[in-house]
Write an enzyme that holds these catalytic residues in place. Structure first.
Site, mmCIF file in Angstrom:
data_model
loop_
_atom_site.group_PDB
_atom_site.id
_atom_site.type_symbol
_atom_site.label_atom_id
_atom_site.label_comp_id
_atom_site.label_asym_id
_atom_site.label_seq_id
_atom_site.Cartn_x
_atom_site.Cartn_y
_atom_site.Cartn_z
ATOM 1 N N LYS A 40 33.279 -2.993 5.498
ATOM 2 C CA LYS A 40 32.286 -2.521 4.300
ATOM 3 C C LYS A 40 30.979 -1.775 4.912
ATOM 4 O O LYS A 40 30.698 -1.976 6.097
ATOM 5 C CB LYS A 40 32.027 -3.719 3.544
ATOM 6 C CG LYS A 40 31.178 -4.933 4.441
ATOM 7 C CD LYS A 40 31.260 -6.099 3.946
ATOM 8 C CE LYS A 40 30.426 -7.225 4.579
ATOM 9 N NZ LYS A 40 30.524 -8.695 4.148
ATOM 10 N N TYR A 66 -0.682 7.425 11.413
ATOM 11 C CA TYR A 66 -1.128 7.295 9.965
ATOM 12 C C TYR A 66 -2.028 5.866 10.039
ATOM 13 O O TYR A 66 -1.544 4.986 10.810
ATOM 14 C CB TYR A 66 -0.139 6.949 8.985
ATOM 15 C CG TYR A 66 0.590 8.105 8.740
ATOM 16 C CD1 TYR A 66 0.113 8.944 8.179
ATOM 17 C CD2 TYR A 66 1.913 8.257 8.571
ATOM 18 C CE1 TYR A 66 0.567 10.545 7.747
ATOM 19 C CE2 TYR A 66 2.668 9.466 8.264
ATOM 20 C CZ TYR A 66 1.932 10.487 7.751
ATOM 21 O OH TYR A 66 2.727 11.544 7.361
HETATM 22 C C1 LIG Z 1 30.856 -9.414 5.262
HETATM 23 C C2 LIG Z 1 31.988 -10.367 5.129
HETATM 24 C C3 LIG Z 1 32.568 -11.041 6.231
HETATM 25 C C4 LIG Z 1 32.228 -10.570 7.623
HETATM 26 O O1 LIG Z 1 31.077 -11.396 7.976
HETATM 27 P P1 LIG Z 1 30.552 -11.187 9.634
HETATM 28 O O2 LIG Z 1 29.608 -12.221 9.403
HETATM 29 O O3 LIG Z 1 29.845 -9.752 9.695
HETATM 30 O O4 LIG Z 1 31.523 -11.351 10.718
HETATM 31 C C5 LIG Z 1 33.595 -11.872 6.088
HETATM 32 N N1 LIG Z 1 34.068 -12.183 4.804
HETATM 33 C C6 LIG Z 1 33.318 -11.853 3.628
HETATM 34 C C7 LIG Z 1 33.702 -12.267 2.356
HETATM 35 C C8 LIG Z 1 32.248 -11.068 3.720
HETATM 36 O O5 LIG Z 1 31.622 -10.586 2.729
#
Ligand SMILES: *Cc1c(COP(=O)(O)O)cnc(C)c1O
Length: 399
Positions: free
Chosen positions: A59, A291
């Site tokens: 994702k 800045y």
């Molecule tokens: C993002 C996500 C994962 C992966 O999590 P990590 O901690 O990056 O391994 C697994 N399951 C769900 C439902 C997620 O949203």
């Protein structure tokens, strides 16, 4: 349209053959290391039982690494399923030719979105009877079965059926003829922080709740339904969390989510963040930099102006708190990080020039800088650091 010529007397027609391709390494970029991803997946898989599947979570454009590249190498390393957050992310992967099952971890709730998911062969996460009914109707409409995963809430209070009601609802769902339940899952809320030896830890309680539920619906014997619970942290805690599949993000990208150092874990960072020196200058003692003039030189100082800033996704609150690497040496960043540039104190170096490349994340020689350090310094988590990088940074694939 007439282009207004700002360069007086320049005849643009005459220069039609100007080079227009910009080198992706012209100012700042992310190097995505395919081989590191592949080896991380292979290494993590070696900790799973033979029949346990590995879902690569890609994702947010593969945690900023480029979901297509990540998927390709994760599959090479042995991932058999992919997880995305949104419908669009799933469609993008399908149209890039990915054949593996793809689960959408976010929620789809309109008939329109669920039809699009169905037509693209993406499995939605279903959290209610209402969504289940829509899927069943879509399956019926096409004379096919709609594959999906059911999610139960064991302690996140985010998505998922309420545990208490699920047993009864599951009886009803089982009678739906136009859906296939490919999985039942839940998500851990605190696996990266809990003291897991304590049976009262929320992670252990979530696991117990999940197992009780599975016992009640007698689903463990049905191998068509994949049972899954663990994210990276859950997967690394113990085999008890593996079930039929693990959903792994952070550790696949090369970082251990658990605070405890694990000598048996050999992960390689898959992301290197690099930028070019656009300018160098020497300032006297007592001169302010950037800045707000928050940094004032305490001696004659040589500065490099690095072509990367917060508009690229480097958190501004890291100003003055990070180092960058060049030729196995660390140099402190000084003054406020600006939108497009930052200054680095390179006093004492003689090998850094305009056009030199410096490493912000990743390694060079013995020196390593991890997003975990950045997260600690900017009071956030490495997940957020990784997915903050903007599209302005080209992703350059290296092996
Ligand atoms: C993002 C996500 C994962 C992966 O999590 P990590 O901690 O990056 O391994 C697994 N399951 C769900 C439902 C997620 O949203």
């Amino acid at each position: 349209m007439q282009i207004q010529q700002t360069n007086q007397g320049l005849n643009f027609d005459k220069y039609q053959t100007f080079e227009t391709e910009i080198d992706p390494k012209q100012r700042a970029w992310i190097e995505v290391r395919g081989k590191a991803l592949e080896s991380n997946v292979r290494h993590l898989r070696s900790k799973l039982g033979k029949s346990c599947e590995f879902m690569a979570v890609v994702k947010a454009d593969g945690y900023g690494h480029d979901a297509k590249v990540v998927s390709e190498y994760a599959i090479k390393g042995g991932a058999s399923q992919l997880g995305v957050a949104t419908l669009k992310e799933g469609i993008k992967l399908r149209s890039s030719g990915v054949k593996e099952p793809i689960l959408i971890l976010g929620n789809l709730y309109t008939k329109k979105d669920l039809i699009i998911s169905f037509k693209n062969n993406l499995m939605p996460t279903i959290s209610s009877l209402r969504e289940c009914l829509i899927c069943n109707n879509i399956g019926k409409q096409y004379g096919l079965k709609f594959s999906l995963h059911l999610k139960v809430d064991t302690g996140m209070s985010r998505l998922g059926f309420e545990c208490k009601k699920f047993v009864q609802q599951f009886e009803k769902i089982k009678s739906f003829e136009n859906i296939t339940i490919n999985g039942i899952y839940s998500h851990l809320s605190s696996a990266d922080k809990d003291n897991l030896l304590d049976p009262k830890s929320s992670t252990q309680i979530q696991k117990l709740k999940f197992e009780e539920l599975l016992k009640q619906i007698k689903v463990n014997s049905n191998h068509h339904i994949k049972i899954h619970l663990a994210n990276s942290a859950g997967m690394l805690i113990s085999k008890d969390f593996h079930f039929h599949m693990v959903r792994v993000g952070l550790s696949m990208y090369g970082y251990n989510p658990l605070a405890k150092v694990d000598k048996n874990l050999s992960l390689k960072p898959a992301l290197f963040l690099k930028a070019k020196v656009a300018f160098t200058r020497i300032i006297d003692k007592g001169v302010s930099v950037s800045y707000g003039g928050k940094f004032v030189s305490s001696r004659k100082t040589k500065l490099a102006v690095l072509s990367i800033g917060y508009a690229d996704g480097v958190p501004r609150n890291l100003s003055g708190k990070i180092n960058v690497i060049h030729n196995d040496r660390l140099y402190p960043q000084v003054g406020s990080i600006t939108m497009d540039q930052m200054m680095v104190d390179i006093t004492g170096s003689n090998d850094i020039k305009i056009g030199s490349t410096m490493v912000l994340l990743g390694s060079d020689g013995d020196k390593v800088i991890s997003p975990i350090e950045w997260a600690r310094e900017s009071n956030t988590i490495p997940w957020e650091i990784l997915c903050s990088f903007k599209n302005r940074l080209p992703r350059v694939q290296v092996d």
